[in-house]
Motif scaffolding. Sequence first.
Motif, PDB file in Angstrom:
ATOM      1  N   LEU A 136       5.775   3.690   0.602  1.00 50.03           N
ATOM      2  CA  LEU A 136       5.315   2.382   0.159  1.00 50.03           C
ATOM      3  C   LEU A 136       5.528   1.388   1.284  1.00 50.03           C
ATOM      4  O   LEU A 136       6.656   1.196   1.751  1.00 50.03           O
ATOM      5  CB  LEU A 136       6.099   1.922  -1.082  1.00 50.03           C
ATOM      6  CG  LEU A 136       5.841   0.492  -1.556  1.00 50.03           C
ATOM      7  CD1 LEU A 136       4.389   0.338  -2.035  1.00 50.03           C
ATOM      8  CD2 LEU A 136       6.813   0.118  -2.660  1.00 50.03           C
ATOM      9  N   ASP A 137       4.460   0.761   1.727  1.00 54.44           N
ATOM     10  CA  ASP A 137       4.538  -0.327   2.696  1.00 54.44           C
ATOM     11  C   ASP A 137       4.323  -1.614   1.926  1.00 54.44           C
ATOM     12  O   ASP A 137       3.235  -1.858   1.405  1.00 54.44           O
ATOM     13  CB  ASP A 137       3.453  -0.192   3.772  1.00 54.44           C
ATOM     14  CG  ASP A 137       3.762   0.870   4.791  1.00 54.44           C
ATOM     15  OD1 ASP A 137       4.949   1.115   5.035  1.00 54.44           O
ATOM     16  OD2 ASP A 137       2.813   1.442   5.356  1.00 54.44           O
ATOM     17  N   ASP A 138       5.375  -2.427   1.852  1.00 52.27           N
ATOM     18  CA  ASP A 138       5.288  -3.671   1.083  1.00 52.27           C
ATOM     19  C   ASP A 138       5.819  -4.818   1.937  1.00 52.27           C
ATOM     20  O   ASP A 138       7.028  -5.085   1.955  1.00 52.27           O
ATOM     21  CB  ASP A 138       6.085  -3.538  -0.212  1.00 52.27           C
ATOM     22  CG  ASP A 138       5.888  -4.722  -1.145  1.00 52.27           C
ATOM     23  OD1 ASP A 138       5.373  -5.765  -0.692  1.00 52.27           O
ATOM     24  OD2 ASP A 138       6.265  -4.603  -2.322  1.00 52.27           O
ATOM     25  N   PRO A 139       4.935  -5.501   2.662  1.00 53.27           N
ATOM     26  CA  PRO A 139       5.401  -6.582   3.543  1.00 53.27           C
ATOM     27  C   PRO A 139       6.075  -7.722   2.787  1.00 53.27           C
ATOM     28  O   PRO A 139       6.960  -8.385   3.333  1.00 53.27           O
ATOM     29  CB  PRO A 139       4.132  -7.051   4.257  1.00 53.27           C
ATOM     30  CG  PRO A 139       3.001  -6.536   3.449  1.00 53.27           C
ATOM     31  CD  PRO A 139       3.485  -5.325   2.720  1.00 53.27           C
ATOM     32  N   VAL A 173       0.848  -1.191   0.000  1.00 49.39           N
ATOM     33  CA  VAL A 173       0.000   0.000   0.000  1.00 49.39           C
ATOM     34  C   VAL A 173       0.880   1.236   0.000  1.00 49.39           C
ATOM     35  O   VAL A 173       1.995   1.226   0.524  1.00 49.39           O
ATOM     36  CB  VAL A 173      -0.959   0.040   1.212  1.00 49.39           C
ATOM     37  CG1 VAL A 173      -1.952  -1.096   1.160  1.00 49.39           C
ATOM     38  CG2 VAL A 173      -0.197   0.026   2.513  1.00 49.39           C
ATOM     39  N   VAL A 174       0.363   2.284  -0.609  1.00 49.79           N
ATOM     40  CA  VAL A 174       1.035   3.582  -0.592  1.00 49.79           C
ATOM     41  C   VAL A 174       0.233   4.477   0.326  1.00 49.79           C
ATOM     42  O   VAL A 174      -0.989   4.563   0.215  1.00 49.79           O
ATOM     43  CB  VAL A 174       1.123   4.186  -2.008  1.00 49.79           C
ATOM     44  CG1 VAL A 174       1.744   5.570  -1.947  1.00 49.79           C
ATOM     45  CG2 VAL A 174       1.912   3.275  -2.931  1.00 49.79           C
ATOM     46  N   ARG A 175       0.923   5.128   1.242  1.00 51.76           N
ATOM     47  CA  ARG A 175       0.247   6.076   2.129  1.00 51.76           C
ATOM     48  C   ARG A 175       1.076   7.342   2.230  1.00 51.76           C
ATOM     49  O   ARG A 175       2.239   7.363   1.844  1.00 51.76           O
ATOM     50  CB  ARG A 175      -0.018   5.497   3.515  1.00 51.76           C
ATOM     51  CG  ARG A 175       0.777   4.402   3.950  1.00 51.76           C
ATOM     52  CD  ARG A 175       0.408   3.827   5.317  1.00 51.76           C
ATOM     53  NE  ARG A 175       1.650   3.388   5.905  1.00 51.76           N
ATOM     54  CZ  ARG A 175       2.328   4.020   6.838  1.00 51.76           C
ATOM     55  NH1 ARG A 175       1.856   5.105   7.376  1.00 51.76           N
ATOM     56  NH2 ARG A 175       3.469   3.570   7.278  1.00 51.76           N
ATOM     57  N   GLU A 176       0.461   8.364   2.747  1.00 48.18           N
ATOM     58  CA  GLU A 176       1.161   9.635   2.916  1.00 48.18           C
ATOM     59  C   GLU A 176       1.526   9.790   4.381  1.00 48.18           C
ATOM     60  O   GLU A 176       0.686   9.639   5.270  1.00 48.18           O
ATOM     61  CB  GLU A 176       0.268  10.793   2.473  1.00 48.18           C
ATOM     62  CG  GLU A 176       0.998  12.114   2.458  1.00 48.18           C
ATOM     63  CD  GLU A 176       0.168  13.240   1.883  1.00 48.18           C
ATOM     64  OE1 GLU A 176       0.435  14.383   2.270  1.00 48.18           O
ATOM     65  OE2 GLU A 176      -0.730  12.976   1.060  1.00 48.18           O
ATOM     66  N   VAL A 177       2.802  10.079   4.620  1.00 46.66           N
ATOM     67  CA  VAL A 177       3.309  10.298   5.967  1.00 46.66           C
ATOM     68  C   VAL A 177       4.080  11.604   5.952  1.00 46.66           C
ATOM     69  O   VAL A 177       5.077  11.736   5.234  1.00 46.66           O
ATOM     70  CB  VAL A 177       4.220   9.137   6.434  1.00 46.66           C
ATOM     71  CG1 VAL A 177       4.797   9.436   7.810  1.00 46.66           C
ATOM     72  CG2 VAL A 177       3.463   7.814   6.433  1.00 46.66           C
ATOM     73  N   ASP A 178       3.619  12.564   6.717  1.00 53.28           N
ATOM     74  CA  ASP A 178       4.266  13.878   6.790  1.00 53.28           C
ATOM     75  C   ASP A 178       4.515  14.473   5.406  1.00 53.28           C
ATOM     76  O   ASP A 178       5.601  14.997   5.116  1.00 53.28           O
ATOM     77  CB  ASP A 178       5.580  13.801   7.572  1.00 53.28           C
ATOM     78  CG  ASP A 178       5.382  13.405   9.017  1.00 53.28           C
ATOM     79  OD1 ASP A 178       4.316  13.754   9.593  1.00 53.28           O
ATOM     80  OD2 ASP A 178       6.276  12.746   9.583  1.00 53.28           O
ATOM     81  N   GLY A 179       3.520  14.356   4.520  1.00 54.59           N
ATOM     82  CA  GLY A 179       3.631  14.944   3.187  1.00 54.59           C
ATOM     83  C   GLY A 179       4.441  14.122   2.194  1.00 54.59           C
ATOM     84  O   GLY A 179       4.600  14.526   1.039  1.00 54.59           O
ATOM     85  N   GLN A 180       4.960  12.984   2.606  1.00 51.89           N
ATOM     86  CA  GLN A 180       5.754  12.123   1.728  1.00 51.89           C
ATOM     87  C   GLN A 180       4.977  10.850   1.435  1.00 51.89           C
ATOM     88  O   GLN A 180       4.316  10.303   2.313  1.00 51.89           O
ATOM     89  CB  GLN A 180       7.085  11.742   2.399  1.00 51.89           C
ATOM     90  CG  GLN A 180       7.998  12.891   2.705  1.00 51.89           C
ATOM     91  CD  GLN A 180       8.666  13.420   1.448  1.00 51.89           C
ATOM     92  OE1 GLN A 180       8.871  12.694   0.487  1.00 51.89           O
ATOM     93  NE2 GLN A 180       8.992  14.698   1.458  1.00 51.89           N
TER      94      GLN A 180
END
Length: 151
Positions: free
Chosen positions: A24-27, A14-21
Amino acid sequence: MGKRKEKNDFPRAVVREVDGQLVLDDPDAVEMIVAVGKINCKDTLAVNADRVEHFKRRIVERGMIPDQAVIVLLNVDNAYGRVLADVLMPGYNWQEIRDRGEVPFARGIVMREGLQKSLGAFDKEAATKLQSMTGMAVLVVDHDVAEVFAA
């Protein structure tokens, strides 16, 4: 009609936004990186084969029961290796080794019981493997993972 997708057929990344960045979280990728790191620990073991043999002899000379001690090869420049090395060899000047252009490794014999608890805090797979082993074992902490081998 197309093939019905099973739950495990869907990408877990999944792609998420963290602090404007975007992050990619890819287990699956993480699992692959860990697997490669554990395979690479075999190379670390091979490079240190002479030290492992030395410590195996020392365990016998000291009259220790082989499954009460673990031979450790800890890359001090690895976050997990550094923590363990600092506990085992507090205050040691690892920079002298780096200044010679070498990677600092803490190598030695450690009592299995205490190490078992510490290992479980950062690599449950390696901790389970160590706990199930009988006889002499070698713990390699390198490549951001831990791996256990029969000595």
